[in-house]
Design a protein around this motif. Structure first.
Motif, PDB file in Angstrom:
ATOM      1  N   PRO A 277       1.258   3.058   1.225  1.00 33.64           N
ATOM      2  CA  PRO A 277       1.771   2.653   2.538  1.00 33.64           C
ATOM      3  C   PRO A 277       2.131   3.857   3.398  1.00 33.64           C
ATOM      4  O   PRO A 277       2.208   4.992   2.916  1.00 33.64           O
ATOM      5  N   ASP A 278       2.373   3.589   4.663  1.00 31.17           N
ATOM      6  CA  ASP A 278       2.731   4.635   5.621  1.00 31.17           C
ATOM      7  C   ASP A 278       4.054   5.289   5.222  1.00 31.17           C
ATOM      8  O   ASP A 278       5.058   4.594   5.046  1.00 31.17           O
ATOM      9  N   PRO A 279       4.110   6.616   5.085  1.00 30.22           N
ATOM     10  CA  PRO A 279       5.336   7.278   4.628  1.00 30.22           C
ATOM     11  C   PRO A 279       6.544   7.032   5.528  1.00 30.22           C
ATOM     12  O   PRO A 279       7.673   6.877   5.038  1.00 30.22           O
ATOM     13  N   ALA A 280       6.337   6.995   6.841  1.00 32.50           N
ATOM     14  CA  ALA A 280       7.467   6.771   7.742  1.00 32.50           C
ATOM     15  C   ALA A 280       8.048   5.378   7.554  1.00 32.50           C
ATOM     16  O   ALA A 280       9.277   5.190   7.551  1.00 32.50           O
ATOM     17  N   ALA A 281       7.173   4.386   7.364  1.00 33.82           N
ATOM     18  CA  ALA A 281       7.651   3.028   7.131  1.00 33.82           C
ATOM     19  C   ALA A 281       8.361   2.929   5.793  1.00 33.82           C
ATOM     20  O   ALA A 281       9.375   2.220   5.656  1.00 33.82           O
ATOM     21  N   VAL A 282       7.854   3.645   4.810  1.00 33.29           N
ATOM     22  CA  VAL A 282       8.520   3.655   3.505  1.00 33.29           C
ATOM     23  C   VAL A 282       9.916   4.258   3.623  1.00 33.29           C
ATOM     24  O   VAL A 282      10.880   3.755   3.044  1.00 33.29           O
ATOM     25  N   ALA A 283      10.046   5.331   4.379  1.00 34.91           N
ATOM     26  CA  ALA A 283      11.348   5.968   4.552  1.00 34.91           C
ATOM     27  C   ALA A 283      12.354   4.999   5.165  1.00 34.91           C
ATOM     28  O   ALA A 283      13.535   4.963   4.773  1.00 34.91           O
ATOM     29  N   THR A 284      11.900   4.192   6.111  1.00 32.37           N
ATOM     30  CA  THR A 284      12.782   3.189   6.718  1.00 32.37           C
ATOM     31  C   THR A 284      13.213   2.157   5.694  1.00 32.37           C
ATOM     32  O   THR A 284      14.397   1.786   5.611  1.00 32.37           O
TER      33      THR A 284
END
Length: 299
Positions: A277-284
């Motif tokens: 998955p998208d790393p930025a979305a995972v961070a959220t």
């Protein structure tokens, strides 16, 4: 029917993968021990969340052996279903030889529209092939992926033919009414819905034996407190954690959450056909997970 030791909060544990797409046994064992220490009553090894059908037979057998050697076997259930009957027989026999407490068996899932007699033939072979160990067999109802449901009539036919070898059923259909009806069938099967949300119904006298859930990978201590401590605030935290993954491809996102929890990106890689998955979305998501995880207990 003799009860097995498999009851309570069971984590459908992820399988870390090496760069060469082999099961990463050291990371697997580290995470497994962490889950048990946090209060999980058991582990479902090599289920859907464990990407079992993306691994070869040799890879699955190898991880079984690592788990059996490094973990309490009376707390381990392992997925052994396969499209090929001989593969399912060999995996179930190996699970019994390794001393697992149960085998979780998908129906043969390639051909659709098969009748009861065809599924009974499949289980005839599995039961005969694993008769030496007598490993308890759990039915894995996941019609959205398998396309072959364990209907109430089919479950009744399996219990009639195999008796106590059919120990229970994991229901991933999301239909709680169905799960309740299976739990009420003669034979006293242990029924495990796939969500922590049912844990208040799995307390003393409830219809369910517990849950087998993917999100217990990151909610184990809350789920255990909900079931064994009667902690409704913990139940709310466990269900809130599960809700974070709604609408997302569960395995890739969950592996990233485990990687963050373990402080080790080596838990994140997924096997094809999954993609990261998208790393930025995972961070959220991880930030939201930490907020729920650290929320103070209500008075």
């Amino acid at each position: 029917m003799t009860r097995t030791s498999l009851r309570g909060v069971i984590a459908a544990i992820v399988t870390p993968a090496t760069p060469g797409l082999d099961p990463d046994a050291p990371r697997f064992l580290r995470h497994a021990r962490q889950l048990l220490a946090e209060g999980a009553d058991g582990l479902n090894v090599l289920g859907t969340t464990g990407e079992a059908t993306s691994f070869s037979l040799d890879q699955r057998r190898g991880l079984m052996e690592a788990a059996a050697a490094g973990l309490p076997r009376d707390r381990l259930m392992v997925g052994t279903g396969a499209a090929a009957t001989r593969d399912a027989v060999e995996l179930t026999r190996h699970a019994g030889d390794c001393g697992f407490a149960g085998a979780l068996v998908l129906p043969p899932f390639y051909y659709k529209g098969v009748g009861t007699e065809g599924i009974l033939r499949y289980f005839d072979a599995i039961a005969e092939g694993s008769a030496a160990s007598g490993i308890p067999l759990y039915l894995y109802n996941f019609p959205a992926l398998s396309g072959v449901p364990y209907t109430e009539d089919l479950v009744s036919a399996l219990v009639a033919r195999f008796g106590g070898r059919i120990a229970g059923l994991k229901d991933s259909s999301g239909d709680i009414g169905y799960a309740r009806r299976i739990a009420a069938l003669p034979g006293g099967l242990d029924v495990f819905p796939s969500s922590e949300a049912v844990l208040d119904q799995a307390r003393a006298g409830g219809p369910f034996a517990g849950c087998i859930s993917a999100t217990v990978n990151v909610s184990a201590r809350h789920a255990a407190a909900a079931l064994h401590g009667g902690d409704d605030a913990a139940l709310q935290r466990a269900t809130a954690i599960r809700a974070l993954f709604d609408g997302k491809p569960l395995v890739p996102w969950l592996k990233q959450a485990v990687a963050a929890r373990m402080g080790d990106p080596g838990y994140g890689p997924v096997l094809p056909p999954f993609v990261p998955p998208d790393p930025a979305a995972v961070a959220t998501l991880v930030t939201e997970l930490e907020k729920i995880d650290k929320a103070p207990a209500r008075p």
